[in-house]
Enzyme design. Sequence first.
Site, PDB file in Angstrom:
ATOM      1  N   ASP A  32       0.855  -1.193   0.000  1.00  0.00           N
ATOM      2  CA  ASP A  32       0.000   0.000   0.000  1.00  0.00           C
ATOM      3  C   ASP A  32       0.886   1.236   0.000  1.00  0.00           C
ATOM      4  OD1 ASP A  32      -3.235   0.249   0.827  1.00  0.00           O
ATOM      5  OD2 ASP A  32      -2.044   2.079   0.958  1.00  0.00           O
ATOM      6  N   LYS A  37      -0.908   2.695   7.146  1.00  0.00           N
ATOM      7  CA  LYS A  37      -1.664   1.444   7.039  1.00  0.00           C
ATOM      8  C   LYS A  37      -0.729   0.249   7.188  1.00  0.00           C
ATOM      9  CE  LYS A  37      -5.571   2.237   3.986  1.00  0.00           C
ATOM     10  NZ  LYS A  37      -5.976   2.122   2.595  1.00  0.00           N
ATOM     11  N   THR A 123     -13.704  -3.101  -8.414  1.00  0.00           N
ATOM     12  CA  THR A 123     -14.914  -2.967  -9.227  1.00  0.00           C
ATOM     13  C   THR A 123     -14.697  -1.852 -10.245  1.00  0.00           C
ATOM     14  OG1 THR A 123     -16.218  -3.677  -7.357  1.00  0.00           O
ATOM     15  CG2 THR A 123     -17.410  -2.546  -9.131  1.00  0.00           C
ATOM     16  N   LYS A 206     -20.025  -8.368 -11.683  1.00  0.00           N
ATOM     17  CA  LYS A 206     -19.941  -7.673 -10.399  1.00  0.00           C
ATOM     18  C   LYS A 206     -20.989  -6.554 -10.278  1.00  0.00           C
ATOM     19  CE  LYS A 206     -18.525  -5.848  -6.683  1.00  0.00           C
ATOM     20  NZ  LYS A 206     -18.117  -6.377  -5.404  1.00  0.00           N
ATOM     21  N   ASN A 210     -24.473  -6.341  -7.885  1.00  0.00           N
ATOM     22  CA  ASN A 210     -24.776  -5.258  -6.933  1.00  0.00           C
ATOM     23  C   ASN A 210     -26.010  -4.469  -7.344  1.00  0.00           C
ATOM     24  OD1 ASN A 210     -22.823  -5.950  -5.149  1.00  0.00           O
ATOM     25  ND2 ASN A 210     -21.507  -4.171  -5.476  1.00  0.00           N
ATOM     26  N   PHE A 251     -32.613  -9.842   1.578  1.00  0.00           N
ATOM     27  CA  PHE A 251     -32.524  -8.507   0.980  1.00  0.00           C
ATOM     28  C   PHE A 251     -33.898  -7.906   0.724  1.00  0.00           C
ATOM     29  CE2 PHE A 251     -28.373  -6.613  -0.085  1.00  0.00           C
ATOM     30  CZ  PHE A 251     -27.630  -7.417   0.759  1.00  0.00           C
ATOM     31  N   CYS A 262     -20.136   0.470  -1.526  1.00  0.00           N
ATOM     32  CA  CYS A 262     -20.276  -0.301  -2.774  1.00  0.00           C
ATOM     33  C   CYS A 262     -21.574  -0.043  -3.520  1.00  0.00           C
ATOM     34  CB  CYS A 262     -20.145  -1.780  -2.472  1.00  0.00           C
ATOM     35  SG  CYS A 262     -18.575  -2.165  -1.696  1.00  0.00           S
ATOM     36  N   ARG A 332     -19.230   4.974   5.471  1.00  0.00           N
ATOM     37  CA  ARG A 332     -19.341   5.553   4.132  1.00  0.00           C
ATOM     38  C   ARG A 332     -20.792   5.532   3.668  1.00  0.00           C
ATOM     39  NH1 ARG A 332     -15.206   2.165   0.744  1.00  0.00           N
ATOM     40  NH2 ARG A 332     -15.840   0.622   2.283  1.00  0.00           N
TER      41      ARG A 332
END
Length: 437
Positions: A32, A37, A123, A206, A210, A251, A262, A332
Site C-alpha cells: 500500500d 496502514k 470494481t 460484479k 450489486n 434482501f 459499494c 461511508r
Amino acid sequence: MTLKISVIGTGYLGVTHAVCMSALGFHVIGVDIEPAKIDSLRAGIVPFYEPGLEELLKQELASGRLRFTSEISEIADSDVHFVCVGTPQTETGLAADLTYVNNAIESIASFAKPGSLVVGKSTVPVGTAARLRQRLLELNPEVDLAWNPEFLRESFAVEDTLHPNRIVIGVVTDTAEEILKAVYATNLAEGVPWVRSDLATAELVKVAANSFLATKISFINAMAEVCEASGADVTVLAKAIGYDPRIGSRFLQAGIGFGGGCLPKDIRAFMARADELGVEDALAFLREVDAVNLRARKRMIELVHADLSENLQGKRIAVLGAAFKPNSDDIRDSPALDIALQIFGEGAFVTVHDPKAMTSAALRYPTLAYAPTIEECVAGADLVLHLTEWEVYREIDPLVLKGLVNQPIIIDGRNALNRDLWVGAGWHFRAMGRQTL
Ligand code: UGA
C-alpha cells in the site's frame, strides 16, 4: 511449488484477501502507498472493524507467510498480483475514479516478473480490464492480466473470501485460468462453482450483482411506501412474497435503505458507463432505484416531524446506530448518519450511539454528540431512532429504556425490533412501511 502472491491496495478488500490467501497457505505480500496502514498491519492491527479478521491477521503474520510493505518493487518475485485498490465515485459526477487502478497497473508493470499474472479485483466499469491489459502488454509483454471480481460482504468478509458462493474469472488465455485454478484449488476442491468468461463479462457480473441487490432493496422500500399509504404491513408482505423461491426472502428488509462503499457508487458508475456505451435506457431503472433509496432517508425525516413537530429546534433525538450496516464500523454513505446530520441541521440535539462506528463517525462529523452507552444516548430523549440494526439494540429492554427517556417514542428505521414488545412496554412505535401503534 507454492505460489507467491502480492496484493496491491490494503483497504477492505485487499487486507481481507491478503490475510485469507495466506491462510490458504500462500506466501503473500500486501502493498500500500500509505505507510500508516502498513505500520498498523505489520503490528497486527486491522485499521477497521471486521469480525474475525484481526485474529486471522495476527495468526498469519506469526506464520511467516504474510508481510506488508510500501515498496511496490517487492512484488518482483510474486507469481500472481491481485489489484485491490479503490474505485470511488468521482468528485464531479457519477462515474468511478480509476486513478488508483491505472496507477497500480503502471507500477506493477515495472516490477512484475515474466510469466506472472495480474488479477484485477477492484470494481471497474466494463471495458476497463481490456484497456488495462493492453497497456500492461505494452509496458511488459511477458505478463498477462485477468479479472476476478469480488463478492465479499463487509461484516462477513473472511467467511465470504474463504468460502465464496462462486468464483468468476475473466481471462483471455488458458494459462491465466490455470494459474487461477492453482490459487483457488481449495475452493475448487470444495465444489465452489467456477465461471470462466471473457474480461467484459467478468467486470459486468460484479456490477450486475450489486445492481440486482440494490434493486431488491429499493423494490421493498417502494412497497413500504405503498404499505404506509394503504394501511398494509411491509414486513408481512416481504415474508409472504419471500416464500416464493423465485423471489427469495433475503434482501427484502424495508427501512432507510442501502449505503456503504459499494452499492450506491456501483449503481451510479454503472449508469455512467451505460451512458458512454449508448445504452442509458437499459439502466434507466437504476435511477429510480437510487431515487427510492434516497427517498427512504427523506421519509424517515418526515416520520420524525410527524412524531415530534415540523420544528425540531431544541428537540432531543437519540440515534441508535451510525454504521451503514451492523457488525461494521464503516460509515461511508451511511443512511443512519445522513439522517442524524439532517435532523441536526434542523436544530435538534442529536446524540448518536454505535457499538463500533463511533470513533470514525466522531472524526468525520464532530458536530454531532456521541454517547458511550445506549442509556446515556437516550437519556432525556424526546424521540429514539433505531437506524442500524445491531443485535445489542434488539436486546434492549424497552421497559428499562422507557424510564430514561423524556417521551417513549421510537421509530424503527430497519424493521428489526420486536414491535409487540415495545408497544407492550408503553412505547409509541413507528416503523417504515407499517402502521403506527
Ligand atoms: C455489497 C454486496 O452485498 C457484496 O456482495 C459486494 O461484494 C459488496 O457490496 C462490494 O461490492 O464490495 P456490502 O456493501 O458489504 O456488500 O453490504 P450489503 O450487505 O450488501 O448491504 C448494503 C446496504 O444495504 C446496507 O446499508 C444494508 O443496511 C442495506 N440493506 C441490505 C437493506 O437496507 N435491506 C436489506 O434487506 C439488505
